[in-house]
Design an enzyme around this catalytic site. Structure first.
Site, PDB file in Angstrom:
ATOM      1  N   TYR A 126      26.449  21.568  38.980  1.00  0.00           N
ATOM      2  CA  TYR A 126      25.204  20.894  38.592  1.00  0.00           C
ATOM      3  C   TYR A 126      24.636  21.493  37.304  1.00  0.00           C
ATOM      4  O   TYR A 126      24.191  22.637  37.279  1.00  0.00           O
ATOM      5  CB  TYR A 126      24.155  20.952  39.715  1.00  0.00           C
ATOM      6  CG  TYR A 126      24.604  20.324  41.033  1.00  0.00           C
ATOM      7  CD1 TYR A 126      25.682  19.449  41.080  1.00  0.00           C
ATOM      8  CD2 TYR A 126      23.944  20.601  42.217  1.00  0.00           C
ATOM      9  CE1 TYR A 126      26.092  18.876  42.277  1.00  0.00           C
ATOM     10  CE2 TYR A 126      24.342  20.031  43.419  1.00  0.00           C
ATOM     11  CZ  TYR A 126      25.423  19.169  43.437  1.00  0.00           C
ATOM     12  OH  TYR A 126      25.825  18.606  44.622  1.00  0.00           O
ATOM     13  N   TYR A 171      24.711  14.165  52.155  1.00  0.00           N
ATOM     14  CA  TYR A 171      24.202  14.074  50.774  1.00  0.00           C
ATOM     15  C   TYR A 171      23.884  12.625  50.438  1.00  0.00           C
ATOM     16  O   TYR A 171      24.321  11.714  51.135  1.00  0.00           O
ATOM     17  CB  TYR A 171      25.129  14.779  49.775  1.00  0.00           C
ATOM     18  CG  TYR A 171      26.440  14.126  49.365  1.00  0.00           C
ATOM     19  CD1 TYR A 171      26.484  12.960  48.607  1.00  0.00           C
ATOM     20  CD2 TYR A 171      27.649  14.749  49.674  1.00  0.00           C
ATOM     21  CE1 TYR A 171      27.690  12.413  48.184  1.00  0.00           C
ATOM     22  CE2 TYR A 171      28.871  14.202  49.256  1.00  0.00           C
ATOM     23  CZ  TYR A 171      28.869  13.034  48.504  1.00  0.00           C
ATOM     24  OH  TYR A 171      30.064  12.505  48.087  1.00  0.00           O
ATOM     25  N   LYS A 203      13.693  -6.105  55.201  1.00  0.00           N
ATOM     26  CA  LYS A 203      12.487  -6.335  55.995  1.00  0.00           C
ATOM     27  C   LYS A 203      12.430  -5.458  57.256  1.00  0.00           C
ATOM     28  O   LYS A 203      11.354  -5.071  57.680  1.00  0.00           O
ATOM     29  CB  LYS A 203      12.284  -7.818  56.319  1.00  0.00           C
ATOM     30  CG  LYS A 203      13.321  -8.516  57.150  1.00  0.00           C
ATOM     31  CD  LYS A 203      12.854  -9.955  57.363  1.00  0.00           C
ATOM     32  CE  LYS A 203      13.625 -10.724  58.407  1.00  0.00           C
ATOM     33  NZ  LYS A 203      15.076 -10.708  58.347  1.00  0.00           N
TER      34      LYS A 203
HETATM   35  P1  NDP Z   1      19.154  11.397  47.073  1.00  0.00           P
HETATM   36  O1  NDP Z   1      19.677  10.365  47.994  1.00  0.00           O
HETATM   37  O2  NDP Z   1      18.581  12.635  47.623  1.00  0.00           O
HETATM   38  O3  NDP Z   1      18.066  10.667  46.149  1.00  0.00           O
HETATM   39  C1  NDP Z   1      17.426  11.308  45.093  1.00  0.00           C
HETATM   40  C2  NDP Z   1      16.471  10.309  44.449  1.00  0.00           C
HETATM   41  O4  NDP Z   1      15.437   9.962  45.380  1.00  0.00           O
HETATM   42  C3  NDP Z   1      15.779  10.836  43.221  1.00  0.00           C
HETATM   43  O5  NDP Z   1      15.746   9.784  42.285  1.00  0.00           O
HETATM   44  C4  NDP Z   1      14.363  11.160  43.682  1.00  0.00           C
HETATM   45  O6  NDP Z   1      13.452  10.970  42.632  1.00  0.00           O
HETATM   46  C5  NDP Z   1      14.143  10.135  44.755  1.00  0.00           C
HETATM   47  N1  NDP Z   1      13.243  10.601  45.818  1.00  0.00           N
HETATM   48  C6  NDP Z   1      13.317  11.726  46.531  1.00  0.00           C
HETATM   49  N2  NDP Z   1      12.354  11.804  47.448  1.00  0.00           N
HETATM   50  C7  NDP Z   1      11.599  10.681  47.292  1.00  0.00           C
HETATM   51  C8  NDP Z   1      10.442  10.189  47.942  1.00  0.00           C
HETATM   52  N3  NDP Z   1       9.871  10.845  48.953  1.00  0.00           N
HETATM   53  N4  NDP Z   1       9.945   8.995  47.530  1.00  0.00           N
HETATM   54  C9  NDP Z   1      10.521   8.301  46.514  1.00  0.00           C
HETATM   55  N5  NDP Z   1      11.635   8.724  45.868  1.00  0.00           N
HETATM   56  C10 NDP Z   1      12.169   9.901  46.251  1.00  0.00           C
HETATM   57  O7  NDP Z   1      20.333  11.672  46.008  1.00  0.00           O
HETATM   58  P2  NDP Z   1      21.182  12.911  45.512  1.00  0.00           P
HETATM   59  O8  NDP Z   1      22.366  12.321  44.855  1.00  0.00           O
HETATM   60  O9  NDP Z   1      20.400  13.862  44.726  1.00  0.00           O
HETATM   61  O10 NDP Z   1      21.680  13.631  46.863  1.00  0.00           O
HETATM   62  C11 NDP Z   1      20.969  14.690  47.469  1.00  0.00           C
HETATM   63  C12 NDP Z   1      21.632  16.032  47.225  1.00  0.00           C
HETATM   64  O11 NDP Z   1      22.912  16.080  47.832  1.00  0.00           O
HETATM   65  C13 NDP Z   1      21.928  16.346  45.763  1.00  0.00           C
HETATM   66  O12 NDP Z   1      20.788  16.656  45.022  1.00  0.00           O
HETATM   67  C14 NDP Z   1      22.927  17.450  45.924  1.00  0.00           C
HETATM   68  O13 NDP Z   1      22.296  18.675  46.238  1.00  0.00           O
HETATM   69  C15 NDP Z   1      23.770  16.931  47.087  1.00  0.00           C
HETATM   70  N6  NDP Z   1      24.943  16.135  46.645  1.00  0.00           N
HETATM   71  C16 NDP Z   1      26.204  16.620  46.963  1.00  0.00           C
HETATM   72  C17 NDP Z   1      27.328  15.937  46.568  1.00  0.00           C
HETATM   73  C18 NDP Z   1      28.682  16.492  46.912  1.00  0.00           C
HETATM   74  O14 NDP Z   1      29.695  15.999  46.379  1.00  0.00           O
HETATM   75  N7  NDP Z   1      28.761  17.484  47.775  1.00  0.00           N
HETATM   76  C19 NDP Z   1      27.263  14.669  45.813  1.00  0.00           C
HETATM   77  C20 NDP Z   1      25.904  14.214  45.609  1.00  0.00           C
HETATM   78  C21 NDP Z   1      24.816  14.930  46.025  1.00  0.00           C
HETATM   79  P3  NDP Z   1      12.218  11.957  42.330  1.00  0.00           P
HETATM   80  O15 NDP Z   1      12.807  13.215  41.764  1.00  0.00           O
HETATM   81  O16 NDP Z   1      11.399  11.168  41.399  1.00  0.00           O
HETATM   82  O17 NDP Z   1      11.525  12.215  43.631  1.00  0.00           O
END
Ligand code: NDP
Length: 305
Positions: free
Chosen positions: A75, A214, A231
């Site tokens: 990352y 994730y 919905k």
């Molecule tokens: P997520 O499904 O966690 O979604 C993240 C998005 O959701 C961001 O745009 C964030 O924006 C928004 N968000 C978060 N909380 C809220 C809320 N309460 N209301 C509205 N919007 C919200 O996606 P990720 O891809 O980041 O997955 C989560 C984690 O999993 C990663 O960060 C990483 O640590 C891990 N990961 C691991 C992988 C692997 O290969 N092992 C691959 C992908 C992810 P905002 O910042 O504006 O809140």
């Protein structure tokens, strides 16, 4: 009489504590406790202008009781780990559960010891609670496992696991004796992508390996068009007076053997995500969500991003 009443009160108190702990933590196969809700950090630390807001979001999360933070050497090429290093400064390290991931090409004798040193230095800590193989590459699993086991012995990591492993990969891993020490498998899982429920999740449950979900928010709905506007999702959110995003989290946490790591760079979102742990979906609500986004009834390839 007084002593009997006292004993009953103590019993009720202990039962409540036990039930709370069970709702919020899982016990790993090495006896360690792991929180069921954490903070993801992909894309965090990449922009100097938002750094302060992101550090604040992580700190607000820790202050609210979120102990688990997930990151990876990949990352931002270490910038996410460095951001976390700044955010956790001053906190009691023992109260945190830090997870990072090694890239497949670094997951062998040649590079892993340098990788872990860099990760620890970025995080400004001397151990990780968990180290994951980010995805499977060309280095033999035996070699990666042997390195992971050595890191446990050296006290650099307290446990290790894998990520993006499908059922056949897990079976292969468990053929290697120390492969059974694998503590978790981190894979993509959200309401709009439920392929893991067909065979991987049952396999992991049977082998006492939690699934670390994730993208539990489907990247704020981006990974499945219409998810947040559906919905049924909207109605369930209305029932609980919460947001649709919180319902997505409640859905994955509804499964017993699942840990969720939503990512947010905003304090108010982190707090909303943490509160989602308290949402208990009724059987009717779960059935409605299940019908709106059914799990596949046949094997599908593991979803990835
Ligand atoms: P997520 O499904 O966690 O979604 C993240 C998005 O959701 C961001 O745009 C964030 O924006 C928004 N968000 C978060 N909380 C809220 C809320 N309460 N209301 C509205 N919007 C919200 O996606 P990720 O891809 O980041 O997955 C989560 C984690 O999993 C990663 O960060 C990483 O640590 C891990 N990961 C691991 C992988 C692997 O290969 N092992 C691959 C992908 C992810 P905002 O910042 O504006 O809140």
């Amino acid at each position: 009489m007084i002593s009997t009443n006292y004993n009953i009160l103590v019993k009720i108190y202990l039962e409540r504590i036990y039930a709370m702990e069970k709702r919020h933590t899982l016990t790993l196969n090495n006896g360690m406790k792991m929180p069921k809700m954490g903070m993801g950090t992909w894309y965090l630390g990449e922009n100097k202008q938002t750094e302060e807001t992101e550090i604040r979001a992580l700190r607000v999360g820790i202050d609210a009781g979120i102990q688990l933070i997930d990151t990876a050497e990949m990352y931002g090429n270490g910038r996410s780990e460095k951001l976390i290093g700044k955010a956790i400064e001053g906190y009691d390290r023992e109260k945190l559960f830090l997870v990072s991931k090694v890239l497949p090409n670094n997951a062998g004798r040649m590079h892993i010891f340098k990788s872990i040193q860099q990760t620890l230095s970025n995080l400004k800590t001397d151990y990780l609670d968990m180290y994951l193989l980010h995805w499977r590459g060309s280095i033999p699993l035996e070699e990666t496992i042997s390195c992971m086991e050595q890191l446990v012995k050296e006290g650099k990591i307290r446990s290790w696991g894998v990520s993006n492993f499908d059922t056949d990969d897990m079976e292969e891993l468990f053929q290697i004796p120390a492969g059974r020490h694998c503590a978790v498998n981190q894979v993509l899982y959200h309401l709009g992508s439920r392929g893991v429920e067909y065979d991987l999740l049952p396999w992991l449950k049977e082998h006492n390996v939690p699934l670390m979900a994730y993208c539990p928010l489907a990247q704020a709905g981006d990974l499945r068009k219409g998810l947040l506007e559906n919905k049924v999702v909207k109605q369930v959110a209305k029932n609980h007076e919460v947001t649709e995003i919180q319902i997505l989290l409640a859905f994955v946490l509804h499964q017993g053997n699942v840990i969720a790591i939503p990512r947010s760079g905003k304090a108010e979102h982190v707090l909303q995500n943490q509160k989602a742990c308290e949402i208990i979906l009724t059987d009717e609500e779960y059935a409605a969500l299940d019908a709106a986004y059914p799990a596949p009834t046949h094997k599908t390839y593991l979803d990835i991003v």
